[in-house]
Write a protein that holds these residues in place. Structure first.
Motif, mmCIF file in Angstrom:
data_model
loop_
_atom_site.group_PDB
_atom_site.id
_atom_site.type_symbol
_atom_site.label_atom_id
_atom_site.label_comp_id
_atom_site.label_asym_id
_atom_site.label_seq_id
_atom_site.Cartn_x
_atom_site.Cartn_y
_atom_site.Cartn_z
ATOM 1 N N ARG A 189 0.833 -1.212 0.000
ATOM 2 C CA ARG A 189 0.000 0.000 0.000
ATOM 3 C C ARG A 189 0.865 1.259 0.000
ATOM 4 N NH1 ARG A 189 -0.976 3.443 3.780
ATOM 5 N NH2 ARG A 189 -0.073 2.093 5.406
ATOM 6 N N LEU A 190 1.962 1.240 0.729
ATOM 7 C CA LEU A 190 2.819 2.423 0.828
ATOM 8 C C LEU A 190 3.441 2.765 -0.525
ATOM 9 C CD1 LEU A 190 4.481 1.615 4.245
ATOM 10 C CD2 LEU A 190 3.019 3.593 3.767
ATOM 11 N N LEU A 191 3.894 1.741 -1.248
ATOM 12 C CA LEU A 191 4.452 2.009 -2.574
ATOM 13 C C LEU A 191 3.351 2.476 -3.524
ATOM 14 C CD1 LEU A 191 6.788 2.047 -4.560
ATOM 15 C CD2 LEU A 191 6.289 -0.343 -5.088
ATOM 16 N N ASP A 192 2.171 1.882 -3.443
ATOM 17 C CA ASP A 192 1.055 2.313 -4.300
ATOM 18 C C ASP A 192 0.757 3.797 -4.085
ATOM 19 O OD1 ASP A 192 0.818 -0.247 -5.261
ATOM 20 O OD2 ASP A 192 -0.876 -0.783 -3.982
ATOM 21 N N GLU A 193 0.776 4.211 -2.829
ATOM 22 C CA GLU A 193 0.518 5.622 -2.507
ATOM 23 C C GLU A 193 1.621 6.514 -3.067
ATOM 24 O OE1 GLU A 193 -0.041 8.413 1.499
ATOM 25 O OE2 GLU A 193 -0.373 6.236 1.639
ATOM 26 N N LEU A 194 2.840 6.043 -2.976
ATOM 27 C CA LEU A 194 3.975 6.808 -3.485
ATOM 28 C C LEU A 194 3.926 6.907 -5.009
ATOM 29 C CD1 LEU A 194 6.422 8.220 -2.243
ATOM 30 C CD2 LEU A 194 7.722 6.108 -2.546
ATOM 31 N N LYS A 195 3.582 5.813 -5.670
ATOM 32 C CA LYS A 195 3.483 5.820 -7.134
ATOM 33 C C LYS A 195 2.350 6.748 -7.591
ATOM 34 C CE LYS A 195 6.621 2.933 -8.818
ATOM 35 N NZ LYS A 195 6.350 1.698 -9.525
ATOM 36 N N GLU A 196 1.241 6.755 -6.860
ATOM 37 C CA GLU A 196 0.133 7.648 -7.204
ATOM 38 C C GLU A 196 0.587 9.100 -7.145
ATOM 39 O OE1 GLU A 196 -3.659 8.511 -8.521
ATOM 40 O OE2 GLU A 196 -2.679 6.556 -8.327
ATOM 41 N N HIS A 197 1.344 9.431 -6.120
ATOM 42 C CA HIS A 197 1.885 10.792 -5.986
ATOM 43 C C HIS A 197 2.832 11.104 -7.136
ATOM 44 C CE1 HIS A 197 2.689 14.363 -3.494
ATOM 45 N NE2 HIS A 197 3.931 14.281 -3.952
ATOM 46 N N PHE A 198 3.645 10.130 -7.514
ATOM 47 C CA PHE A 198 4.588 10.279 -8.627
ATOM 48 C C PHE A 198 3.850 10.669 -9.909
ATOM 49 C CE2 PHE A 198 6.557 8.473 -12.400
ATOM 50 C CZ PHE A 198 7.893 8.785 -12.280
ATOM 51 N N PHE A 199 2.796 9.929 -10.237
ATOM 52 C CA PHE A 199 2.104 10.171 -11.504
ATOM 53 C C PHE A 199 1.297 11.470 -11.488
ATOM 54 C CE2 PHE A 199 3.097 5.674 -12.172
ATOM 55 C CZ PHE A 199 3.505 5.718 -13.498
ATOM 56 N N ILE A 200 0.789 11.861 -10.333
ATOM 57 C CA ILE A 200 0.088 13.152 -10.234
ATOM 58 C C ILE A 200 1.074 14.293 -10.446
ATOM 59 C CG2 ILE A 200 -1.098 14.719 -8.645
ATOM 60 C CD1 ILE A 200 -2.460 12.240 -7.444
ATOM 61 N N ASP A 201 2.240 14.191 -9.802
ATOM 62 C CA ASP A 201 3.271 15.217 -9.980
ATOM 63 C C ASP A 201 3.718 15.313 -11.435
ATOM 64 O OD1 ASP A 201 3.607 16.540 -7.627
ATOM 65 O OD2 ASP A 201 5.447 15.542 -7.008
ATOM 66 N N LEU A 202 3.828 14.156 -12.089
ATOM 67 C CA LEU A 202 4.288 14.122 -13.484
ATOM 68 C C LEU A 202 3.368 14.939 -14.388
ATOM 69 C CD1 LEU A 202 6.430 12.737 -15.372
ATOM 70 C CD2 LEU A 202 4.684 11.022 -15.837
ATOM 71 N N LEU A 203 2.065 14.831 -14.156
ATOM 72 C CA LEU A 203 1.093 15.569 -14.977
ATOM 73 C C LEU A 203 1.280 17.079 -14.859
ATOM 74 C CD1 LEU A 203 -2.136 13.478 -14.229
ATOM 75 C CD2 LEU A 203 -0.836 13.527 -16.373
ATOM 76 N N ASN A 204 1.772 17.510 -13.708
ATOM 77 C CA ASN A 204 1.918 18.942 -13.450
ATOM 78 C C ASN A 204 3.288 19.502 -13.842
ATOM 79 O OD1 ASN A 204 -0.702 19.057 -12.310
ATOM 80 N ND2 ASN A 204 0.093 18.372 -10.330
ATOM 81 N N HIS A 205 4.162 18.651 -14.354
ATOM 82 C CA HIS A 205 5.521 19.102 -14.688
ATOM 83 C C HIS A 205 5.958 18.559 -16.044
ATOM 84 C CE1 HIS A 205 5.354 19.484 -10.271
ATOM 85 N NE2 HIS A 205 6.180 20.494 -10.436
ATOM 86 N N PRO A 206 5.378 19.057 -17.136
ATOM 87 C CA PRO A 206 5.725 18.543 -18.471
ATOM 88 C C PRO A 206 7.206 18.712 -18.819
ATOM 89 C CG PRO A 206 4.385 20.538 -18.621
ATOM 90 C CD PRO A 206 4.336 20.102 -17.200
ATOM 91 N N ILE A 207 7.875 19.718 -18.233
ATOM 92 C CA ILE A 207 9.293 19.912 -18.531
ATOM 93 C C ILE A 207 10.102 18.690 -18.102
ATOM 94 C CG2 ILE A 207 9.730 21.082 -16.327
ATOM 95 C CD1 ILE A 207 11.505 21.695 -19.715
ATOM 96 N N ILE A 208 9.626 17.993 -17.052
ATOM 97 C CA ILE A 208 10.319 16.804 -16.577
ATOM 98 C C ILE A 208 10.267 15.698 -17.633
ATOM 99 C CG2 ILE A 208 10.222 14.910 -14.904
ATOM 100 C CD1 ILE A 208 11.537 17.347 -13.762
ATOM 101 N N VAL A 209 9.146 15.599 -18.341
ATOM 102 C CA VAL A 209 9.027 14.577 -19.389
ATOM 103 C C VAL A 209 10.068 14.822 -20.472
ATOM 104 C CG1 VAL A 209 7.516 13.540 -21.118
ATOM 105 C CG2 VAL A 209 6.587 14.220 -18.907
#
Length: 355
Positions: A189-209
C-alpha cells in the motif's frame, strides 16, 4: 531448473534461519540455473531466476528483523515496504545482481527520530547481509541505508516534489529510478501511494518529461550506420559487445518512458509492452516485434560475462562476440534495428505531446 528442484530450493530459502545458509543456497541456485540457461525459454528462465532472487532478499530482510529484535531494538515500529529499483524492480535480474534498494515507512504517530533510527539500523543490517549473500551495493548509492532512500511516506512525497521542481539531470535520473520501484517485502500500500503521488506530480511538470526523454535517448544501440555491430575497441573487453548499454538499456528506457506517459504502474519491460497494447498506445504487431527483440536481448544479457570476486557476483554486461553464432549475430542486428525504430518512435511521440 526442474520444477521439483526449484520448489525445494525455494522452500529451503524460506526456512533458512541464518545468512550463511542463505548464501549456500544462493550459490546452489547460481550453479544450477547457469547450467540450464539454454534449456529453458528465456521468459520462463527469467521469471524463475527472479523468483529466487526475491526469495533470497525477502528471507534476508526477515533474518535482519529477527536480528534487530535479538539485539534488543524491537520490531518495526510502523508498517514499511522494502523497495527494489533497477533490474530488481523490473524483475529482470541476471544470475548476478547488485543492490538497488530503498525503504518507505508509514508516518509515525510520535517519536519520528526513533522510528527513523530504527529503519536506518535495519537497513544497515540488510545491506550488509545481502553483501554476504553475494549482492554488491549499487555504485550510485541507491541503497536503503542511504538516508535519501529510507524515509517516511510524507518525507518521500516531499522529496519527489523537490525532484519534480528541479529538472536537473540527477533529479530526473532519480525519478526514472523511482518509476521502476517495486515492493519486495512489507506493505505494498505504501508504494502504491507513493506511485500515485509520482504520476500526479508528473502531470503537473511537463518539462520533466522532456528531461526524461533526454535521458532516455542518451544510450544508443550498438549498430553502426552501415548495419555493423559496434564492438568495444580498447581494454580487456576489446572485441566484445556491450549488451547492457548498447542493446538492453536503450529498449528498457524507451519502453519505460512510453509506460510513464501512459500512467502504467507495471515495472517489467515485457509487461509494460503488453499494457501499452491494451491502452492502444502501441499497435499489437509492432509490440510483438519489440517483445521478440527484447527476449533475444534478455537472453544475450544473461550470457554476458559473470565473475565472482571477494564473495560478490558481478556482471559487466559485455559479451565476447565469439560466443555468437552467425545466426545469432543476424538476429541481434535485427533486434537492434527494432531498437533504433523504437527510440525514434519514442522521441517523435513524446515531442509531439509536448508541443
Amino acid at each position: 531448473m526442474a520444477d521439483p528442484v526449484r520448489i525445494q530450493l525455494l522452500k529451503q530459502i524460506g526456512n533458512a534461519d541464518h545468512v550463511e545458509m542463505l548464501r549456500e543456497l544462493r550459490d546452489q541456485v547460481h550453479e544450477q540455473m547457469e547450467a540450464l540457461l539454454w534449456a529453458s525459454p528465456v521468459e520462463q528462465f527469467n521469471e524463475q531466476l527472479n523468483e529466487v532472487h526475491d526469495a533470497v532478499i525477502r528471507r534476508t530482510i526477515v533474518i535482519a528483523e529477527a536480528e534487530m529484535a535479538r539485539l534488543g531494538k524491537g520490531s518495526p515500529p510502523v508498517p514499511y515496504a522494502y523497495l527494489l529499483f533497477g533490474s530488481g524492480g523490473r524483475e529482470e535480474q541476471t544470475l548476478s545482481s547488485d543492490q538497488d534498494s530503498g525503504i518507505v515507512y508509514q508516518d509515525p504517530v510520535s517519536d519520528s527520530a526513533a522510528t527513523q533510527h530504527y529503519f536506518q539500523q535495519l537497513s544497515e543490517l540488510i545491506v550488509n547481509m545481502l553483501q554476504t549473500n553475494g549482492y554488491p551495493p549499487c555504485e550510485g548509492n541507491v541503497l536503503s541505508n542511504n538516508p535519501e532512500w529510507c524515509m517516511s511516506i510524507t518525507q518521500w512525497k516531499q522529496q519527489l516534489n523537490g525532484w519534480f521542481q528541479e529538472p536537473a539531470w540527477e533529479s530526473v535520473r532519480h525519478l526514472l529510478i523511482m518509476a521502476d520501484g517495486r515492493s519486495v517485502h512489507g506493505s505494498t500500500r505504501l508504494l502504491d501511494e507513493l506511485k500515485e503521488h509520482f504520476f500526479i506530480d508528473l502531470l503537473n511538470h511537463p518539462i520533466i518529461v522532456k528531461r526524461m526523454l533526454d535521458n532516455t535517448m542518451r544510450h544508443k544501440v550498438l549498430l553502426g550506420i552501415f548495419g555493423h555491430l559496434l564492438k568495444e575497441q580498447y581494454g580487456e573487453d576489446a572485441g566484445s559487445l556491450d549488451i547492457k548499454y548498447g542493446a538492453y538499456i536503450p529498449m528498457v528506457n524507451a519502453i519505460r518512458l512510453l509506460a510513464i506517459q501512459a500512467g502504467i504502474r507495471d515495472t517489467s519491460t515485457l509487461l509494460r509492452i503488453r499494457r501499452l497494447v491494451e491502452l492502444e498506445e502501441l499497435p499489437s504487431p509492432e509490440a510483438a516485434a519489440y517483445e521478440q527483440a527484447f527476449r533475444l536481448v534478455m537472453r544475450l544479457r544473461l550470457m554476458t560475462t559473470e565473475h565472482y570476486e571477494n564473495g560478490l557476483y558481478g556482471n559487466n554486461g559485455k559479451l565476447p562476440s565469439r560466443k555468437l553464432t552467425k545466426e545469432m549475430t543476424e538476429e541481434l542486428k535485427s533486434a537492434l534495428r527494432l531498437g533504433k525504430k523504437l527510440q525514434r518512435k519514442v522521441y517523435k511521440q513524446t515531442m509531439g505531446r509536448l508541443t
